[in-house]
Design a protein around this motif. Sequence first.
Motif, PDB file in Angstrom:
ATOM      1  N   ASP A 181       0.501  -1.384   0.039  1.00  0.00           N
ATOM      2  CA  ASP A 181      -0.222  -0.267   0.219  1.00  0.00           C
ATOM      3  C   ASP A 181       0.791   1.191  -0.090  1.00  0.00           C
ATOM      4  OD1 ASP A 181      -2.233  -1.741   0.006  1.00  0.00           O
ATOM      5  OD2 ASP A 181      -2.344  -1.292   1.839  1.00  0.00           O
ATOM      6  N   GLY A 182       2.323   1.227   0.321  1.00  0.00           N
ATOM      7  CA  GLY A 182       2.919   2.563   0.811  1.00  0.00           C
ATOM      8  C   GLY A 182       3.612   2.135  -0.605  1.00  0.00           C
ATOM      9  N   ILE A 183       3.936   1.719  -1.218  1.00  0.00           N
ATOM     10  CA  ILE A 183       4.832   1.960  -2.337  1.00  0.00           C
ATOM     11  C   ILE A 183       3.056   2.156  -3.522  1.00  0.00           C
ATOM     12  CG2 ILE A 183       5.842   0.553  -4.425  1.00  0.00           C
ATOM     13  CD1 ILE A 183       7.332  -0.835  -2.472  1.00  0.00           C
ATOM     14  N   TYR A 247      16.422   4.193  -0.451  1.00  0.00           N
ATOM     15  CA  TYR A 247      16.413   5.717   0.181  1.00  0.00           C
ATOM     16  C   TYR A 247      15.364   6.015   1.875  1.00  0.00           C
ATOM     17  CZ  TYR A 247      15.552  10.582  -0.617  1.00  0.00           C
ATOM     18  OH  TYR A 247      15.893  12.016   0.920  1.00  0.00           O
ATOM     19  N   ALA A 248      14.001   6.278   0.485  1.00  0.00           N
ATOM     20  CA  ALA A 248      13.214   6.164   1.899  1.00  0.00           C
ATOM     21  C   ALA A 248      13.516   5.410   2.805  1.00  0.00           C
ATOM     22  CB  ALA A 248      11.638   6.059   1.741  1.00  0.00           C
ATOM     23  N   ALA A 249      14.038   4.251   3.040  1.00  0.00           N
ATOM     24  CA  ALA A 249      14.361   3.642   5.231  1.00  0.00           C
ATOM     25  C   ALA A 249      15.195   4.318   5.510  1.00  0.00           C
ATOM     26  CB  ALA A 249      14.271   1.684   4.360  1.00  0.00           C
ATOM     27  N   LYS A 250      16.171   4.369   4.823  1.00  0.00           N
ATOM     28  CA  LYS A 250      17.162   5.192   5.067  1.00  0.00           C
ATOM     29  C   LYS A 250      17.019   6.997   5.235  1.00  0.00           C
ATOM     30  CE  LYS A 250      20.238   2.109   4.658  1.00  0.00           C
ATOM     31  NZ  LYS A 250      19.713   1.350   4.081  1.00  0.00           N
ATOM     32  N   THR A 251      15.714   7.500   5.334  1.00  0.00           N
ATOM     33  CA  THR A 251      15.626   8.731   5.266  1.00  0.00           C
ATOM     34  C   THR A 251      14.653   8.666   6.621  1.00  0.00           C
ATOM     35  OG1 THR A 251      16.442   8.940   3.309  1.00  0.00           O
ATOM     36  CG2 THR A 251      15.281  11.004   4.076  1.00  0.00           C
ATOM     37  N   TYR A 252      13.860   8.115   5.858  1.00  0.00           N
ATOM     38  CA  TYR A 252      11.936   8.754   6.374  1.00  0.00           C
ATOM     39  C   TYR A 252      11.773   7.234   7.271  1.00  0.00           C
ATOM     40  CZ  TYR A 252      11.835  11.983   3.400  1.00  0.00           C
ATOM     41  OH  TYR A 252      12.187  13.268   2.434  1.00  0.00           O
ATOM     42  N   GLY A 253      12.826   6.165   7.436  1.00  0.00           N
ATOM     43  CA  GLY A 253      12.151   4.732   8.582  1.00  0.00           C
ATOM     44  C   GLY A 253      11.771   4.276   7.271  1.00  0.00           C
ATOM     45  N   SER A 254      11.062   4.334   6.385  1.00  0.00           N
ATOM     46  CA  SER A 254       9.921   3.232   5.541  1.00  0.00           C
ATOM     47  C   SER A 254       9.364   4.307   4.181  1.00  0.00           C
ATOM     48  CB  SER A 254       9.261   2.444   6.238  1.00  0.00           C
ATOM     49  OG  SER A 254       7.950   2.007   5.003  1.00  0.00           O
ATOM     50  N   ILE A 255       8.848   3.602   2.786  1.00  0.00           N
ATOM     51  CA  ILE A 255       8.479   4.300   1.978  1.00  0.00           C
ATOM     52  C   ILE A 255       6.800   4.039   2.722  1.00  0.00           C
ATOM     53  CG2 ILE A 255       7.893   1.929   0.466  1.00  0.00           C
ATOM     54  CD1 ILE A 255       8.215   5.417  -0.876  1.00  0.00           C
ATOM     55  N   ASP A 256       6.015   3.868   3.213  1.00  0.00           N
ATOM     56  CA  ASP A 256       5.039   3.749   3.931  1.00  0.00           C
ATOM     57  C   ASP A 256       4.905   5.591   5.046  1.00  0.00           C
ATOM     58  OD1 ASP A 256       4.402   1.491   3.386  1.00  0.00           O
ATOM     59  OD2 ASP A 256       5.005   0.163   4.967  1.00  0.00           O
ATOM     60  N   ASN A 257       5.711   5.986   5.440  1.00  0.00           N
ATOM     61  CA  ASN A 257       6.339   7.081   5.874  1.00  0.00           C
ATOM     62  C   ASN A 257       5.972   8.138   5.240  1.00  0.00           C
ATOM     63  OD1 ASN A 257       5.865   5.649   8.223  1.00  0.00           O
ATOM     64  ND2 ASN A 257       8.397   5.442   8.500  1.00  0.00           N
ATOM     65  N   VAL A 258       6.375   7.982   4.122  1.00  0.00           N
ATOM     66  CA  VAL A 258       6.363   9.583   2.636  1.00  0.00           C
ATOM     67  C   VAL A 258       4.732   9.204   2.203  1.00  0.00           C
ATOM     68  CG1 VAL A 258       7.420   9.526   0.640  1.00  0.00           C
ATOM     69  CG2 VAL A 258       8.425   8.405   2.317  1.00  0.00           C
TER      70      VAL A 258
END
Length: 262
Positions: A181-183, A247-258
């Motif tokens: 769902d996040g992707i 990239y999202a995992a390293k920056t925001y914790g997970s693509i789900d948080n974007v």
Amino acid sequence: MPVRAKHRRMKTNVITRGMIAAGTGGIALALPLVSATGASAATPAQAPQVAKTAHTAVVPNVQLVTYKVVAGDTLSKVAQKYPKSGGWKKLYAANRAVIGDNPALIRPGLKLTVGTKSLGSTTVRTTAKATATATAAVAVAKSKVTTATQASVKSYSNNLDGWIKQSLDVMAKSGIPGSYDGIYRNVMRESSGNPNAINNWDSNAAAGIPSKGLLQVIDPTFQAYHVSGTSMNIYDPVANITAACNYAAKTYGSIDNVNGAY
């Protein structure tokens, strides 16, 4: 309880007895003569006993709770909520039957069993035979799992659904968090599902590094966060999704948080 072994009594050879005269000052004494065969058979041979050495093992009593997955959850997040769970890998191993083959794909409403804390321990007595049997059973089970894994080869549809699922499998092997769902949410916002999308008007484009692909990644970011095993072509759907999620995992914790431009 171990079953006592039944032993057959071995046949003993008939002792061969004879008489021999021994001189003792002119008096002949009659002494029994025992053959070598008879001597060895005089004491019945005993079959070797199976060792029944008892062993003790301390087994921790762990309190288990049922956790209901909510939107935005990943196994990493759930493991962080329950530090005693042993991390996301152990959490996945304990709930694989519920989650399926992809640890990165957990849906809201899914119920996970989570170990929270130890409530003491129990001492268990086992025999060497029982321990060996259990060890052999585990080895057989692992062999079957390995064989089944090698025999199964996944195929993915050549569309957005297939690209996301393949990316999630690659991410799972590399420990990159993220959900379907996040992707999907971010792909639809960034490119509307077009793997050849390119942004030629924003500040990145003005700097000569336009955003490209399903998740609108610029070339330097794609190269820095590219995941081994995927294409080096930034427009490749699976490579683009996987690098962006890394990239999202390293920056925001997970693509789900974007939930917006990133």
